[in-house]
Design a protein around this motif. Structure first.
Motif, mmCIF file in Angstrom:
data_model
loop_
_atom_site.group_PDB
_atom_site.id
_atom_site.type_symbol
_atom_site.label_atom_id
_atom_site.label_comp_id
_atom_site.label_asym_id
_atom_site.label_seq_id
_atom_site.Cartn_x
_atom_site.Cartn_y
_atom_site.Cartn_z
ATOM 1 N N THR A 133 -41.119 -111.962 -57.549
ATOM 2 C CA THR A 133 -41.094 -111.015 -56.061
ATOM 3 C C THR A 133 -39.678 -110.555 -56.302
ATOM 4 O OG1 THR A 133 -42.394 -112.477 -54.355
ATOM 5 C CG2 THR A 133 -41.294 -110.252 -53.395
ATOM 6 N N SER A 174 -49.971 -113.328 -67.857
ATOM 7 C CA SER A 174 -50.794 -113.821 -68.052
ATOM 8 C C SER A 174 -52.242 -113.160 -69.522
ATOM 9 C CB SER A 174 -51.869 -113.621 -66.961
ATOM 10 O OG SER A 174 -51.923 -114.592 -65.871
ATOM 11 N N MET A 178 -43.248 -109.996 -65.893
ATOM 12 C CA MET A 178 -41.983 -109.750 -65.003
ATOM 13 C C MET A 178 -41.515 -111.820 -64.302
ATOM 14 S SD MET A 178 -43.261 -106.518 -62.556
ATOM 15 C CE MET A 178 -44.935 -106.858 -61.846
ATOM 16 N N THR A 179 -42.338 -112.011 -63.536
ATOM 17 C CA THR A 179 -41.685 -113.269 -62.720
ATOM 18 C C THR A 179 -41.447 -114.072 -63.996
ATOM 19 O OG1 THR A 179 -43.770 -113.056 -61.581
ATOM 20 C CG2 THR A 179 -42.720 -115.543 -61.760
HETATM 21 C C1 LIG Z 1 -52.438 -116.824 -61.862
HETATM 22 C C2 LIG Z 1 -51.808 -116.319 -62.013
HETATM 23 C C3 LIG Z 1 -51.478 -115.176 -63.130
HETATM 24 C C4 LIG Z 1 -50.109 -114.689 -62.699
HETATM 25 N N1 LIG Z 1 -50.040 -113.506 -63.977
HETATM 26 C C5 LIG Z 1 -48.780 -113.250 -64.210
HETATM 27 C C6 LIG Z 1 -48.512 -112.301 -64.929
HETATM 28 O O1 LIG Z 1 -49.248 -111.850 -66.169
HETATM 29 N N2 LIG Z 1 -47.065 -111.913 -65.076
HETATM 30 C C7 LIG Z 1 -46.215 -111.776 -64.364
HETATM 31 O O2 LIG Z 1 -45.641 -111.190 -64.083
HETATM 32 N N3 LIG Z 1 -46.845 -112.711 -63.295
HETATM 33 C C8 LIG Z 1 -47.951 -112.949 -62.466
HETATM 34 N N4 LIG Z 1 -48.195 -114.228 -61.906
HETATM 35 C C9 LIG Z 1 -46.668 -114.201 -61.319
HETATM 36 C C10 LIG Z 1 -47.274 -113.883 -59.545
HETATM 37 O O3 LIG Z 1 -47.521 -112.181 -60.264
HETATM 38 C C11 LIG Z 1 -45.874 -114.110 -59.114
HETATM 39 O O4 LIG Z 1 -46.454 -115.434 -58.719
HETATM 40 C C12 LIG Z 1 -45.694 -113.331 -57.215
HETATM 41 O O5 LIG Z 1 -45.454 -111.780 -57.211
HETATM 42 C C13 LIG Z 1 -44.899 -114.522 -56.338
HETATM 43 O O6 LIG Z 1 -43.701 -114.647 -57.010
HETATM 44 P P1 LIG Z 1 -43.045 -115.970 -57.207
HETATM 45 O O7 LIG Z 1 -44.351 -116.838 -57.504
HETATM 46 O O8 LIG Z 1 -42.287 -116.154 -57.700
HETATM 47 O O9 LIG Z 1 -42.751 -116.136 -55.441
HETATM 48 P P2 LIG Z 1 -42.122 -115.952 -54.161
HETATM 49 O O10 LIG Z 1 -41.155 -114.752 -55.479
HETATM 50 O O11 LIG Z 1 -40.427 -117.248 -54.230
HETATM 51 O O12 LIG Z 1 -42.241 -115.836 -53.232
HETATM 52 C C14 LIG Z 1 -43.097 -116.856 -52.703
HETATM 53 C C15 LIG Z 1 -43.366 -116.150 -50.983
HETATM 54 O O13 LIG Z 1 -42.715 -115.916 -50.297
HETATM 55 C C16 LIG Z 1 -42.556 -114.419 -50.188
HETATM 56 N N5 LIG Z 1 -41.930 -113.549 -49.918
HETATM 57 C C17 LIG Z 1 -41.121 -112.948 -50.705
HETATM 58 N N6 LIG Z 1 -39.982 -112.328 -50.064
HETATM 59 C C18 LIG Z 1 -39.725 -112.421 -49.011
HETATM 60 C C19 LIG Z 1 -39.124 -111.606 -48.160
HETATM 61 N N7 LIG Z 1 -37.509 -110.689 -48.808
HETATM 62 N N8 LIG Z 1 -39.984 -112.332 -46.853
HETATM 63 C C20 LIG Z 1 -41.112 -112.767 -46.293
HETATM 64 N N9 LIG Z 1 -41.262 -113.322 -47.486
HETATM 65 C C21 LIG Z 1 -41.169 -112.749 -48.622
HETATM 66 C C22 LIG Z 1 -43.680 -113.904 -50.783
HETATM 67 O O14 LIG Z 1 -44.323 -113.423 -50.567
HETATM 68 C C23 LIG Z 1 -44.634 -115.115 -51.143
HETATM 69 O O15 LIG Z 1 -45.355 -115.896 -50.089
HETATM 70 C C24 LIG Z 1 -49.110 -115.022 -61.396
HETATM 71 C C25 LIG Z 1 -48.929 -115.591 -60.534
HETATM 72 C C26 LIG Z 1 -50.880 -116.327 -60.834
HETATM 73 C C27 LIG Z 1 -50.801 -117.494 -59.928
#
Ligand SMILES: Cc1cc2nc3c(=O)[nH]c(=O)nc-3n(C[C@H](O)[C@H](O)[C@H](O)COP(=O)(O)OP(=O)(O)OC[C@H]3O[C@@H](n4cnc5c(N)ncnc54)[C@H](O)[C@@H]3O)c2cc1C
Length: 542
Positions: free
Chosen positions: A193, A219, A186-187
């Protein structure tokens, strides 16, 4: 109390060759209280196996030798495979054979009957105490079946291969394999998010679509299928992407690199480009989020279960050490302040397992009981928020109980510590969980769930006040969302303890967490010596 042999030089012996089920009274009580029909002998056999020195060693090896990407061969032809240590494969094989990726589903992709969720959770929690990295593909595999329900033909194709309980790591087409695993993508770089900003595109092609774009975190790249989101003509859509196309050729998933992560090192997390990769649509175009959220609800539940497992292992490492280490002529555990710290931790860990197991019961009963469905909806994000956020500070406190040895790589504590934050970050980080609670908390649903919690926890100190605070904070919108979620989780934890733990434990939790005054650090609760003794005896028999 026996004095340690001089040759032990005042060091605690390794904590291994233990039964992770039999030695865990809070877990056994939670299972008994929420799953009358659970096969306790099978759980005890699982606990014995996973508590063996052999399994701990596998966990160590799988993390000491992280996976390696083989992107290209010597001549520059694409390989796009990942090599894992044999210990990782051994962990995968055992967990899959025990149903961690499948036991909540029947072969026809319908949910298995109660108490499938509770008994799987007990196993998942015990496995998480030993090695969490390999649980990532297992949780995704079991959760993916929920999203596939939107497309019965695809579910009929894939789910029978999930429920075989066979791990087949060969890089060959899925239809030739004894069992399959599923991941998700998804990411993207510009948004994790906010998946609506996904730029990956999907163009209709034959019986499916061709997908072009990238995923920033994907992952377990050696999975046989991935659920991915991409923009189709009708909007953001969910797809099922196989590693091999139907003609037997390798599908166009090009891995760029593996993430160099803080923890979770046995698990590979890739950056990947899709270059016209073939995929089938899952659910209608434009309904991608709605489709994949069925999966995400289950992976969120598993995040909380795994964090409870990390807390449990940190606790028993600390308690075991404190029972063997002598300071100032006394065992550490007999020093009143250390005993208070350990007892506060034991209470916190007991609440975590009672809470997640009670939530799993709601998943078990949701299809036939609207009240349980309401609990599952509202409490899943709240429980993920609370348990996953408690774990890092909890593991750190356990590390401190071991003194310098706890800070040293060869002890398990550094790995538990590095592992702890990820469950709060992925599958919806803290704020996202709080926003999800606000979204779910319609007046009617909030009332239903809070009434049920109040009834379960009737008479416990602070229940009424905490309920009022929860309602007020829920009405306060985003500014108070985190407070609302914390209060809700505490109410649910007290209610869960009341239902499955001895009354004294529930009362102590309510008195120290809902009422009374308590500091921020663990060990600041006012717990009487007799309660300290009984909490520690419950946590781990001597
Ligand atoms: C080890 C690891 C494995 C992963 N594996 C996968 C995978 O297999 N598949 C996959 O799709 N993803 C995977 N991910 C990604 C993970 O799901 C995302 O990192 C996570 O969803 C957050 O998205 P982002 O990193 O883009 O951060 P952002 O979306 O930029 O978010 C950053 C921060 O902002 C906060 N935030 C976001 N929106 C709001 C809002 N409206 N109001 C207030 N705060 C907000 C969030 O809570 C977060 O703390 C993995 C991540 C890790 C660390």
């Amino acid at each position: 109390m026996t004095t340690p042999e001089p040759e032990l030089a005042n060091q605690s012996p390794p904590y291994e060759d233990v039964n992770l089920f039999e030695s865990d009274r809070p877990l056994r009580d939670a299972v008994t209280g929420n799953a009358a029909g659970a096969d306790r002998e099978a759980l005890a056999a699982f606990g014995r196996r996973w508590g063996s020195a052999d399994m701990f060693e596998r966990g160590r090896l799988a993390n000491a030798h992280p996976p390696r990407l083989e992107a290209l061969d010597a001549r520059g032809f694409r390989r796009d495979t990942v090599e894992f240590h044999p210990a990782y494969h051994a962990l995968m094989a055992e967990s899959i054979a025990e149903g961690l990726a499948s036991s909540t589903w029947g072969a026809d992709a319908t949910p298995a009957s109660a108490p499938a969720q509770v008994t799987r959770a007990a196993r998942f929690y015990m496995a998480a105490q030993v090695e969490t990295g390999h649980l990532c593909p297992l949780t995704m595999t079991r959760a993916a079946a929920a999203a596939l329900a939107a497309e019965p033909k695809l579910a009929a194709m894939v789910v029978p291969k999930i429920v075989t309980r066979r791990y087949d790591p060969r890089f060959i087409p899925w239809w030739e394999k004894g069992g399959v695993t599923l991941g998700m993508g998804m990411t993207e770089r510009q948004g994790g998010t906010d998946v609506r900003t996904n730029t990956t595109r999907a163009m209709p092609h034959g019986e499916g679509y061709l997908i072009t774009g990238h995923k920033w975190f994907m992952s377990a790249p050696m999975c046989d299928f991935f659920l991915v989101l991409a923009q189709a003509h009708g909007g953001l859509t969910c797809f099922l992407m196989p590693r091999f196309r139907s003609d037997g050729s390798v599908n166009a998933l090009h891995f760029q690199r593996l993430k160099d992560k803080l923890g979770n090192r046995s698990n590979a997390s890739s950056e990947v480009e899709f270059a016209d990769a073939f995929a089938w649509r899952v659910g209608a175009e434009g309904r991608g989020v709605r489709t994949i959220i069925q999966m995400v609800q289950l992976t969120r539940l598993d995040c909380a279960i795994a964090s409870a497992g990390l807390m449990r292992m940190a606790l028993v490492q600390a308690l075991h050490h404190a029972r063997h280490r002598i300071v100032f002529q006394k065992r550490l555990v007999d020093q009143p302040m250390m005993a208070g710290v350990l007892a506060d931790m034991a209470l916190e860990a007991e609440a975590a397992i009672a809470l997640v197991v009670r939530l799993c019961r709601s998943f078990d009963l949701a299809a036939s009981d609207p009240g349980e469905a309401a609990r599952a909806r509202l409490l899943t994000p709240a429980v993920k928020f609370w348990v996953c956020k408690r774990a890092p500070a909890f593991v750190y406190e356990a590390m401190e109980c071991l003194g310098g040895n706890g800070y040293v790589e060869e002890s398990l504590l550094p790995r538990l510590y590095r592992e702890a934050p990820v469950n709060a970050i992925w599958e919806g980080s803290g704020n996202v969980m709080a926003l999800d609670v606000l979204r779910a908390a319609t007046p009617e649903l909030a009332q239903t769930v809070l009434d049920a919690l109040a009834s379960d926890g009737e008479g416990l100190q602070g229940m009424r006040e905490t309920r009022v605070q929860t309602m007020e904070a829920l009405a306060g919108g985003e500014a108070q969302a985190r407070l609302a979620v914390e209060r809700l989780a505490l109410l649910a934890a007290a209610a869960a303890l009341r239902a499955s733990a001895p009354a004294a434990v529930a009362e102590l939790f309510a008195r120290t967490r809902l009422g009374g005054s308590r500091g921020v650090a663990l060990g600041t609760s006012d717990i009487k010596p007799a309660d300290i003794d009984s909490l520690l005896a419950r946590a781990l028999p001597e």
